[in-house]
Design an enzyme around this catalytic site. Sequence first.
Site, PDB file in Angstrom:
ATOM      1  N   ILE A   1       0.836  -1.206   0.000  1.00 28.52           N
ATOM      2  CA  ILE A   1       0.000   0.000   0.000  1.00 28.52           C
ATOM      3  C   ILE A   1       0.872   1.257   0.000  1.00 28.52           C
ATOM      4  CG2 ILE A   1      -1.661   1.318   1.392  1.00 28.52           C
ATOM      5  CD1 ILE A   1      -2.850  -1.434   2.266  1.00 28.52           C
TER       6      ILE A   1
ATOM      7  N   VAL B   1      10.723   2.672  11.901  1.00 27.11           N
ATOM      8  CA  VAL B   1       9.863   3.735  12.431  1.00 27.11           C
ATOM      9  C   VAL B   1       9.379   3.454  13.857  1.00 27.11           C
ATOM     10  CG1 VAL B   1       9.138   4.657  10.186  1.00 27.11           C
ATOM     11  CG2 VAL B   1       7.818   2.803  11.244  1.00 27.11           C
TER      12      VAL B   1
ATOM     13  N   LYS C   1      -4.552  -1.263  15.992  1.00 31.02           N
ATOM     14  CA  LYS C   1      -5.265  -0.540  14.929  1.00 31.02           C
ATOM     15  C   LYS C   1      -6.414   0.308  15.502  1.00 31.02           C
ATOM     16  CE  LYS C   1      -2.626  -1.300  11.716  1.00 31.02           C
ATOM     17  NZ  LYS C   1      -2.109  -0.269  10.807  1.00 31.02           N
TER      18      LYS C   1
ATOM     19  N   TYR D   1      -3.080  -7.088  16.980  1.00 39.28           N
ATOM     20  CA  TYR D   1      -3.190  -6.214  15.797  1.00 39.28           C
ATOM     21  C   TYR D   1      -4.405  -5.293  15.920  1.00 39.28           C
ATOM     22  CZ  TYR D   1      -3.583  -4.928  10.833  1.00 39.28           C
ATOM     23  OH  TYR D   1      -3.675  -4.233   9.637  1.00 39.28           O
TER      24      TYR D   1
ATOM     25  N   SER E   1      -7.290  -0.314  10.160  1.00 44.09           N
ATOM     26  CA  SER E   1      -7.687  -1.503   9.400  1.00 44.09           C
ATOM     27  C   SER E   1      -9.140  -1.832   9.668  1.00 44.09           C
ATOM     28  CB  SER E   1      -6.825  -2.701   9.829  1.00 44.09           C
ATOM     29  OG  SER E   1      -7.362  -3.895   9.300  1.00 44.09           O
TER      30      SER E   1
ATOM     31  N   ASP F   1      11.457   3.394   4.729  1.00 41.55           N
ATOM     32  CA  ASP F   1      11.220   1.960   4.951  1.00 41.55           C
ATOM     33  C   ASP F   1      12.399   1.360   5.707  1.00 41.55           C
ATOM     34  OD1 ASP F   1      10.447  -0.934   4.527  1.00 41.55           O
ATOM     35  OD2 ASP F   1       8.950   0.006   3.253  1.00 41.55           O
TER      36      ASP F   1
HETATM   37  N1  LIG Z   1      -2.896  -5.312   3.189  1.00 40.06           N
HETATM   38  C1  LIG Z   1      -4.000  -5.386   3.931  1.00 40.06           C
HETATM   39  O1  LIG Z   1      -4.843  -6.291   3.782  1.00 40.06           O
HETATM   40  C2  LIG Z   1      -4.247  -4.354   4.979  1.00 40.06           C
HETATM   41  C3  LIG Z   1      -5.551  -4.259   5.514  1.00 40.06           C
HETATM   42  C4  LIG Z   1      -5.800  -3.310   6.495  1.00 40.06           C
HETATM   43  C5  LIG Z   1      -4.777  -2.481   6.927  1.00 40.06           C
HETATM   44  N2  LIG Z   1      -3.529  -2.597   6.381  1.00 40.06           N
HETATM   45  C6  LIG Z   1      -2.479  -1.719   6.888  1.00 40.06           C
HETATM   46  O2  LIG Z   1      -1.850  -1.088   5.784  1.00 40.06           O
HETATM   47  C7  LIG Z   1      -0.468  -0.886   6.074  1.00 40.06           C
HETATM   48  C8  LIG Z   1       0.391  -1.439   4.947  1.00 40.06           C
HETATM   49  O3  LIG Z   1       0.114  -2.815   4.776  1.00 40.06           O
HETATM   50  P1  LIG Z   1       0.700  -3.651   3.545  1.00 40.06           P
HETATM   51  O4  LIG Z   1      -0.233  -4.780   3.342  1.00 40.06           O
HETATM   52  O5  LIG Z   1       1.028  -2.768   2.422  1.00 40.06           O
HETATM   53  O6  LIG Z   1       2.042  -4.252   4.209  1.00 40.06           O
HETATM   54  P2  LIG Z   1       3.346  -4.877   3.514  1.00 40.06           P
HETATM   55  O7  LIG Z   1       3.885  -5.855   4.503  1.00 40.06           O
HETATM   56  O8  LIG Z   1       3.085  -5.360   2.144  1.00 40.06           O
HETATM   57  O9  LIG Z   1       4.328  -3.614   3.439  1.00 40.06           O
HETATM   58  C9  LIG Z   1       4.668  -2.967   4.641  1.00 40.06           C
HETATM   59  C10 LIG Z   1       5.933  -2.147   4.453  1.00 40.06           C
HETATM   60  O10 LIG Z   1       6.227  -1.568   5.733  1.00 40.06           O
HETATM   61  C11 LIG Z   1       7.593  -1.749   5.999  1.00 40.06           C
HETATM   62  N3  LIG Z   1       7.837  -1.806   7.451  1.00 40.06           N
HETATM   63  C12 LIG Z   1       7.440  -2.770   8.316  1.00 40.06           C
HETATM   64  N4  LIG Z   1       7.908  -2.503   9.547  1.00 40.06           N
HETATM   65  C13 LIG Z   1       8.593  -1.339   9.455  1.00 40.06           C
HETATM   66  C14 LIG Z   1       9.322  -0.570  10.376  1.00 40.06           C
HETATM   67  N5  LIG Z   1       9.445  -0.948  11.662  1.00 40.06           N
HETATM   68  N6  LIG Z   1       9.924   0.563   9.949  1.00 40.06           N
HETATM   69  C15 LIG Z   1       9.822   0.951   8.645  1.00 40.06           C
HETATM   70  N7  LIG Z   1       9.153   0.249   7.713  1.00 40.06           N
HETATM   71  C16 LIG Z   1       8.548  -0.885   8.125  1.00 40.06           C
HETATM   72  C17 LIG Z   1       7.973  -3.065   5.341  1.00 40.06           C
HETATM   73  O11 LIG Z   1       9.385  -3.148   5.107  1.00 40.06           O
HETATM   74  C18 LIG Z   1       7.143  -2.999   4.052  1.00 40.06           C
HETATM   75  O12 LIG Z   1       7.854  -2.356   3.007  1.00 40.06           O
HETATM   76  C19 LIG Z   1      -0.233  -1.514   7.458  1.00 40.06           C
HETATM   77  O13 LIG Z   1      -0.292  -0.517   8.443  1.00 40.06           O
HETATM   78  C20 LIG Z   1      -1.377  -2.468   7.607  1.00 40.06           C
HETATM   79  O14 LIG Z   1      -1.709  -2.711   8.959  1.00 40.06           O
HETATM   80  C21 LIG Z   1      -3.242  -3.508   5.430  1.00 40.06           C
END
Ligand SMILES: NC(=O)c1ccc[n+]([C@@H]2O[C@H](COP(=O)([O-])OP(=O)(O)OC[C@H]3O[C@@H](n4cnc5c(N)ncnc54)[C@H](O)[C@@H]3O)[C@@H](O)[C@H]2O)c1
Length: 249
Positions: free
Chosen positions: A21, A65, A160, A156, A143, A40
């Site tokens: 995302i 982060v 959230k 989680y 989320s 990242d």
């Molecule tokens: N994908 C889904 O289904 C979904 C649904 C609801 C909410 N979300 C939320 O959306 C956000 C992104 O999700 P996604 O599916 O794209 O995740 P993803 O795992 O595909 O990508 C997450 C990115 O965050 C980076 N990251 C993780 N921990 C980190 C840290 N400590 N410091 C810096 N970077 C860090 C990772 O390296 C990765 O590049 C999250 O907050 C997640 O909770 C996702």
Amino acid sequence: MSVPQTHTGRVAVITGAGRGIGQALALGLAARGATVVAVDLHYPEETMALLTAAGHTGMGLVADVSDPVQTAAVGMRITQEFGHADILVNNAGVFPFVDIDDLDYDIWRRIMAVNLDSQFLMVKAVLPAMKAGGWGRIINLTSNSIVTNAPGLSHYMASKMGNIGFSRGLANDVAPFGITVNAVGPTLTITPGVREVHPPEALVAVAQAQAIKRNGRPEDLVGTIAFLSSDDAAFVTGQTIMADGGYAR
Ligand SMILES: NC(=O)c1ccc[n+]([C@@H]2O[C@H](COP(=O)([O-])OP(=O)(O)OC[C@H]3O[C@@H](n4cnc5c(N)ncnc54)[C@H](O)[C@@H]3O)[C@@H](O)[C@H]2O)c1
């Protein structure tokens, strides 16, 4: 179709921008004219390459982060480079499934640190540069899982829900500076992170519980976050928008 240049001159800081995302948001806001700072854990090589290929400028930064020292360094670097920061999208997050019997304090703390502390730390790091510009938009990813009945996500869901509470409270503190704060909740969205933890049958079940019966795509979040980070959303703050295809509650 040309994309409206609603974000020209804006510096947009996006965490977790290396994939999923966060990467879609980096490309989407850059396409609207923003200069993107992609943060990242590892250098966001693919995102930076895609930005360059599309003719956009930006900066990639490596930081955990959840770490106060590293986030403070990010804030200082942005101030040095640009003098102001206009948009902060706190997107970085992790979502391992862990049943309560296996959930120990270390895992709990790690989830809170990455998903919730990080949003506080990045706000603290970027807020001085945002106030300097007299205009700001903070968007915290939450989320729609907080209203689902998925087991193994108590940690989680707690983090959230925290993202929503933090957004509501912070909105009051920063409103005098022309800064808004909102939370955005995706549904199950097909990203590299989701592919690592969700079996295919779980993806189908979530899609069926939505009005729009397909799984989310990272690009589905761009429009909502582009609006919330634009001038047009100046009177929208402290809100949570579930951009989730109409998930049944
Ligand atoms: N994908 C889904 O289904 C979904 C649904 C609801 C909410 N979300 C939320 O959306 C956000 C992104 O999700 P996604 O599916 O794209 O995740 P993803 O795992 O595909 O990508 C997450 C990115 O965050 C980076 N990251 C993780 N921990 C980190 C840290 N400590 N410091 C810096 N970077 C860090 C990772 O390296 C990765 O590049 C999250 O907050 C997640 O909770 C996702």
